[in-house]
Scaffold this active site. Sequence first.
Site, short mmCIF file in Angstrom:
data_model
loop_
_atom_site.label_atom_id
_atom_site.label_comp_id
_atom_site.label_asym_id
_atom_site.label_seq_id
_atom_site.Cartn_x
_atom_site.Cartn_y
_atom_site.Cartn_z
N ASP A 125 41.33 41.43 6.73
CA ASP A 125 42.18 41.18 7.96
C ASP A 125 42.77 39.86 8.42
O ASP A 125 42.37 38.95 7.50
CB ASP A 125 41.59 41.09 9.58
CG ASP A 125 40.34 42.53 10.12
OD1 ASP A 125 40.68 43.37 9.24
OD2 ASP A 125 39.48 42.61 10.42
N ASP A 135 38.24 38.12 6.67
CA ASP A 135 39.19 37.51 7.41
C ASP A 135 40.58 36.40 6.58
O ASP A 135 40.05 35.24 6.42
CB ASP A 135 39.34 36.85 8.71
CG ASP A 135 37.89 38.11 9.69
OD1 ASP A 135 38.12 39.24 9.30
OD2 ASP A 135 37.68 37.23 10.29
N SER A 155 33.01 35.52 9.84
CA SER A 155 31.59 35.54 9.17
C SER A 155 31.90 34.85 7.31
O SER A 155 30.48 34.17 6.94
CB SER A 155 31.71 36.06 9.47
OG SER A 155 32.14 37.95 8.77
N LEU A 173 30.81 37.85 16.11
CA LEU A 173 31.03 36.67 16.15
C LEU A 173 30.14 37.10 17.57
O LEU A 173 29.73 35.38 18.08
CB LEU A 173 32.58 36.41 17.32
CG LEU A 173 33.07 35.21 17.90
CD1 LEU A 173 32.96 34.25 17.03
CD2 LEU A 173 34.68 35.48 18.45
N ASP A 206 36.93 31.88 26.24
CA ASP A 206 36.71 33.22 26.66
C ASP A 206 35.77 34.33 26.46
O ASP A 206 35.41 34.24 25.71
CB ASP A 206 38.20 34.53 26.61
CG ASP A 206 38.04 34.23 25.08
OD1 ASP A 206 37.15 33.90 24.20
OD2 ASP A 206 38.44 35.62 24.67
N ASP A 214 33.98 42.97 4.73
CA ASP A 214 35.00 42.54 6.08
C ASP A 214 35.15 40.99 5.51
O ASP A 214 34.59 39.88 4.99
CB ASP A 214 34.96 42.51 6.91
CG ASP A 214 34.45 41.78 8.27
OD1 ASP A 214 34.92 40.36 8.35
OD2 ASP A 214 33.73 42.83 8.50
#
Length: 313
Positions: A123, A73, A56, A188, A236, A71
């Site tokens: 993360d 990533d 994001s 997501l 997925d 956050d």
Amino acid sequence: MANCHNLFGEFNTEVSLTSNKKTKMTTSKDGLRERIRKYFKENHSEYIPKFYIQGSYKMKTGIRTKDDICDLDDGVYFFRTPDVTATTLQNWIWDAVNGYTSTSPEHRKKCIRNIFSGDYEIDIPVYYKIDGQEYKLAVKNNGWEDSDPKALIDWFNENKDANGKIIKTIKELKAWCDHKRNKMPSGLAMTILAMNAKDKIVLNDRDDILLTDILREIKKALAQKFECIVPVTPKDNLFSDYDENRKNNFLNNLDSFLSDAEAALKEQNQLKASRLWQKHLGTRFPDGEDKNEQSNSNAATTGGAALSRPWGK
């Protein structure tokens, strides 16, 4: 009918990452990268880490939660075939960053999480890549799985609108899930659902109408099939592990949100309309003015809200 477009502008500003947060996260990201480089140079020099900001933060859809947490990533990549397990490689990253913050890092399933208490989280997912194969993501105690975060960013950038309308809507949807919590969908998942819905509507210039249109199309899509397929590797279904309780919680919240959104668009008093939005977006959504809109705006609003329709139907 009350026009709450200006209130949504204020709300987006309120939930977006502040410049101060961005600066601090960037400084911390750089510090963590330096520790990882140093650790591998001194302990596993045959592994040379490379980095790529993803998720994001890269898509500019990140928000501050109602607890004021955000956050970032930051993937670490090794362009060689590992001769250790995925969990071991994650452990090495944990060893590298341990001690950078007062709180010990968390070794989560698909990343090492660095917690900057009460402020933000960084993360660090771990990947390797060799020619002729997909990017491989380390999964704790489960080996490697195909995953291409850069392809996801490319997909998003190729499909978003030029004016950033869908970015604002995604932030609003994520803020809704954060406000409701109770295992609501991930950021997501909401990003993918919103992007799929975007292709079926005319993007209205009014944020309140646009969000309502997106909610309506998401509901239509999930009524046909309850799934959320990642559009790139690994492709997925993000809803595959939802049990009936979690599924129904999401769908019931979606029904309620859409119902109140449609009622807010019909409400003449802006304060009353804002209270309907606050039920789902929380108290960070501002109060409107206690005044009624002129009745001559009704036709324009009704016309705008009716633009949610699949092309070709």
